[in-house]
Write an enzyme that holds these catalytic residues in place. Sequence first.
Site, PDB file in Angstrom:
ATOM      1  CG  PHE A 143      -1.951   1.063   1.223  1.00  0.00           C
ATOM      2  CD1 PHE A 143      -3.015   1.045   0.340  1.00  0.00           C
ATOM      3  CD2 PHE A 143      -1.859   2.117   2.117  1.00  0.00           C
ATOM      4  CE1 PHE A 143      -3.971   2.054   0.338  1.00  0.00           C
ATOM      5  CE2 PHE A 143      -2.804   3.131   2.133  1.00  0.00           C
ATOM      6  CZ  PHE A 143      -3.853   3.091   1.240  1.00  0.00           C
TER       7      PHE A 143
ATOM      8  CD  GLU B  64     -10.993   2.726  -0.215  1.00  0.00           C
ATOM      9  OE1 GLU B  64     -10.876   3.450   0.795  1.00  0.00           O
ATOM     10  OE2 GLU B  64     -10.789   3.143  -1.366  1.00  0.00           O
TER      11      GLU B  64
END
Length: 215
Positions: A18, A154
């Site tokens: 990420f 998410e």
Amino acid sequence: MSDDALEILKRDTVYQGFSRLDVYRLRHRLYSGEWSGEMEREIFERGSTVGILLYDPDLDVVVLVTQFRLPPRLAGFPAYQLEIVAGILDKAGESEAEVAVRETQEEAGLTIIGAIEHVHRYMPSPGACTEIVDLFCGRVDARNAGGIHGLAHENEDIKVVVLPYREAMRQLRDDKIQNGLTILALYWLAANRSRLRRKWNPAPAPDASAGAPKA
């Protein structure tokens, strides 16, 4: 520092996910004009972040959010932190202001009224991280603010918290608000509240010093 005052000898990416972690070997010019010794630095590549303080001048309230955060928990702070709305600049062609408006809808379920104000552009941790933060303030109608928001894909589970201005300042003074982005935003509001109320609300503005955090 000019380009000829820094020499990057090596860069290795040790993690890519990420975010990214790079290890640099470098040297740089000293104030004396000589070169430093070779050094190694780990740099966290976080990208660009946007935060927006949501303020309703009619009700004189701020709209904050709270959600689970692992780093505060690991650092000995509460995992659920009172924060301003924020997000990462990760969509091609989207400006910082557009991210702020979009995140307001996604995280708080609110629509910005009029143009947003740019507050600051800064680096929160220049010794270790390349992250750049653009901080904004936007006007909202908080009469129906509340509930749980966020994007399911998410895994976001974001609760909206509406606080009167003076209560937000009290929590700031009492160290109940513990993340830098929100602290900076609220101190900025303390300094600019009277001006915002004149700009956004035709009603007479109260004394901006009332309820402001003490130095």
